[in-house]
Structure formats: C-alpha cells, structure tokens
Design a protein around this motif. Sequence first.
Motif, PDB file in Angstrom:
ATOM      1  N   LEU A 222      -1.549   5.527   6.608  1.00 21.69           N
ATOM      2  CA  LEU A 222      -1.903   5.260   5.312  1.00 21.69           C
ATOM      3  C   LEU A 222      -3.165   4.245   5.230  1.00 21.69           C
ATOM      4  O   LEU A 222      -2.923   3.100   5.619  1.00 21.69           O
ATOM      5  N   ALA A 223      -4.407   4.922   4.951  1.00 22.04           N
ATOM      6  CA  ALA A 223      -5.468   4.060   4.947  1.00 22.04           C
ATOM      7  C   ALA A 223      -5.801   3.801   3.611  1.00 22.04           C
ATOM      8  O   ALA A 223      -5.333   4.571   2.788  1.00 22.04           O
ATOM      9  N   PRO A 224      -6.394   2.622   3.379  1.00 15.59           N
ATOM     10  CA  PRO A 224      -7.038   2.349   1.890  1.00 15.59           C
ATOM     11  C   PRO A 224      -7.693   3.651   1.091  1.00 15.59           C
ATOM     12  O   PRO A 224      -8.645   4.024   1.798  1.00 15.59           O
ATOM     13  N   GLY A 225      -7.409   3.941   0.040  1.00 16.35           N
ATOM     14  CA  GLY A 225      -8.013   4.965  -0.716  1.00 16.35           C
ATOM     15  C   GLY A 225      -7.633   6.389  -0.184  1.00 16.35           C
ATOM     16  O   GLY A 225      -8.222   7.436  -0.571  1.00 16.35           O
TER      17      GLY A 225
ATOM     18  N   PRO B 193     -12.912   2.523  14.324  1.00 21.48           N
ATOM     19  CA  PRO B 193     -12.668   1.867  13.314  1.00 21.48           C
ATOM     20  C   PRO B 193     -11.944   2.689  12.015  1.00 21.48           C
ATOM     21  O   PRO B 193     -11.177   2.245  11.161  1.00 21.48           O
ATOM     22  N   GLU B 194     -12.128   3.952  12.324  1.00 18.62           N
ATOM     23  CA  GLU B 194     -11.294   4.785  11.305  1.00 18.62           C
ATOM     24  C   GLU B 194      -9.827   4.968  11.522  1.00 18.62           C
ATOM     25  O   GLU B 194      -9.290   6.105  10.789  1.00 18.62           O
ATOM     26  N   ASP B 195      -9.364   4.470  12.531  1.00 14.89           N
ATOM     27  CA  ASP B 195      -8.060   4.531  13.058  1.00 14.89           C
ATOM     28  C   ASP B 195      -7.458   3.313  12.184  1.00 14.89           C
ATOM     29  O   ASP B 195      -6.064   3.215  12.120  1.00 14.89           O
ATOM     30  N   THR B 196      -8.112   2.397  11.333  1.00 16.10           N
ATOM     31  CA  THR B 196      -7.521   1.501  10.672  1.00 16.10           C
ATOM     32  C   THR B 196      -6.571   1.843   9.484  1.00 16.10           C
ATOM     33  O   THR B 196      -7.141   2.895   8.686  1.00 16.10           O
ATOM     34  N   ALA B 197      -5.655   1.633   9.739  1.00 10.10           N
ATOM     35  CA  ALA B 197      -4.533   1.821   8.662  1.00 10.10           C
ATOM     36  C   ALA B 197      -2.795   1.266   8.796  1.00 10.10           C
ATOM     37  O   ALA B 197      -2.824   0.411   9.912  1.00 10.10           O
TER      38      ALA B 197
END
Length: 123
Positions: free
Chosen positions: A39-42, A88-92
């Motif tokens: 689950l990533a922000p937004g 960076p898009e794996d941030t969650a």
Amino acid sequence: QVQLVESGGGLVQAGGSLRLSCAASGRTISTYAMGWFRLAPGKEREFVAAITWSGGSTYYADSVKGRFTISRDNAKNTVYLQMNSLKPEDTAVYYCAVVRKRGSDFVPLYDYWGQGTQVTVSS
C-alpha cells in the motif's frame, strides 16, 4: 485465527535489496497459499506476489517480476519476500496475507491485515 507479523522493512537506496519476513502464529499456514501486498500513499493496496501451500508455484505482479522472489518455510510458519533491484516506486507498506485464487487474481482469504512493514527506496 492466524496472526501475521511482517518485518524486515527499512530505508534503502535504489538498486538495493531487502528481505521481508512474515511470521504466522495461532495456527499453521502450511496448508494455505500466502501472498504479499503493498500500500503506497495515495494508491490502493495492490498484489505483489503469491506462493502455493507447497511452494511449488509462485506468482508475481508484472511490476516486480524478475526482481522479487517469494518463498516460504512451513516448518517455521514463515513466508519471505526477497526484493532486489529496488526502485523508488516500490516504496510502500508491505503486508502478507493468507490468500485464495480468484480467477487470475489472488485475494485475501480473511478480512485481516497485520501492521505491515515500511519499505522506503530513495533515488
């Protein structure tokens, strides 16, 4: 009901690796398929990977295929997610869950989520 505790998250630079663990208690998970979601922000919670009860088959979201590996140790009642070449898009926040197959998708079997573990990938 099974309780799930995720761990192993942290802050890592792009290109780095992390290994997440999901320890189950309360009952054995050895007869269940297990999965990881994030689950990533937004954003909505999304499927990441799943593994059958025996570990014989694994499934991945296209976004992580070739970089992430799901595995399990039924003797330890634990599921793992090895994450390499992080972006960076794996941030969650990453969560594990008991899952079932629904068509071509994997969905949680129970309406239950652990606390998750935060993964932050810096560029």
